[in-house]
Design an enzyme around this catalytic site. Sequence first.
Site, PDB file in Angstrom:
ATOM      1  N   ARG A 154      10.727  36.428   5.718  1.00 55.86           N
ATOM      2  CA  ARG A 154       9.388  35.835   5.687  1.00 55.86           C
ATOM      3  C   ARG A 154       9.117  35.003   6.942  1.00 55.86           C
ATOM      4  NH1 ARG A 154      11.174  33.000   1.424  1.00 55.86           N
ATOM      5  NH2 ARG A 154      12.268  34.957   1.128  1.00 55.86           N
ATOM      6  N   GLY A 214       9.661  29.437   8.581  1.00 55.26           N
ATOM      7  CA  GLY A 214      10.304  30.573   7.909  1.00 55.26           C
ATOM      8  C   GLY A 214      11.298  31.227   8.833  1.00 55.26           C
ATOM      9  N   ALA A 215      11.023  32.495   9.191  1.00 58.95           N
ATOM     10  CA  ALA A 215      11.933  33.276  10.036  1.00 58.95           C
ATOM     11  C   ALA A 215      13.324  33.344   9.416  1.00 58.95           C
ATOM     12  CB  ALA A 215      11.966  32.737  11.464  1.00 58.95           C
ATOM     13  N   HIS A 216      13.369  33.685   8.169  1.00 63.60           N
ATOM     14  CA  HIS A 216      14.636  33.897   7.480  1.00 63.60           C
ATOM     15  C   HIS A 216      14.404  34.705   6.205  1.00 63.60           C
ATOM     16  CE1 HIS A 216      13.333  29.982   5.562  1.00 63.60           C
ATOM     17  NE2 HIS A 216      13.611  30.708   4.489  1.00 63.60           N
ATOM     18  N   ALA A 217      15.520  35.128   5.615  1.00 67.89           N
ATOM     19  CA  ALA A 217      15.476  35.776   4.293  1.00 67.89           C
ATOM     20  C   ALA A 217      16.421  35.011   3.382  1.00 67.89           C
ATOM     21  CB  ALA A 217      15.920  37.228   4.402  1.00 67.89           C
TER      22      ALA A 217
END
Length: 140
Positions: free
Chosen positions: A102, A54-57
């Site tokens: 997230r 994840g580590a993104h929107a």
Amino acid sequence: MEKYKVSDCAIVEFDRHHSDRKGNLTVVENGETLPFNVKRVYYLYDVPGGESRGAHAHKKLEQLIIAASGSFTVTLDDGKCKRSFFLNHPYKGLYVKPGLWRDLNDFSSGAVCLVLASEMYQKEDYIRDYDEFLKFVQSK
Ligand code: TYD
């Protein structure tokens, strides 16, 4: 574009069709069980213990995230609040609204993270820098 909070996201429970001694079956169907139409399905697997994904929107994309096997934690962040959801049942899915950061972690061995997505893959829909994400939510 609407601005969503982590409190707008929730775990949805689907029906289970039991079959005596032969297991279970769960259906997710456009227009019936989901708040959006699915255009793409992908799944994450073989995530090594201790690793995060994840580590993104996403700017527009809506998703339903299901632990098809095993378990993991999804932490959502709207720029003000964070909320973590532990997913460990194939008949439950986390509905993720657009515009939320997230992080996925604590993958169990053999975990399969099934993602149903409302749009085709578009690189431009991703925000991968956290400061850029904060600017994005503040600009709304
Ligand atoms: P990414 O979305 O970053 O995965 P995660 O959020 O689980 O860490 O995607 C990982 C890689 O896969 C990246 O190089 C883009 C590619 N990808 C596609 O080509 N199509 C897709 O539909 C998805 C979701 C990813």
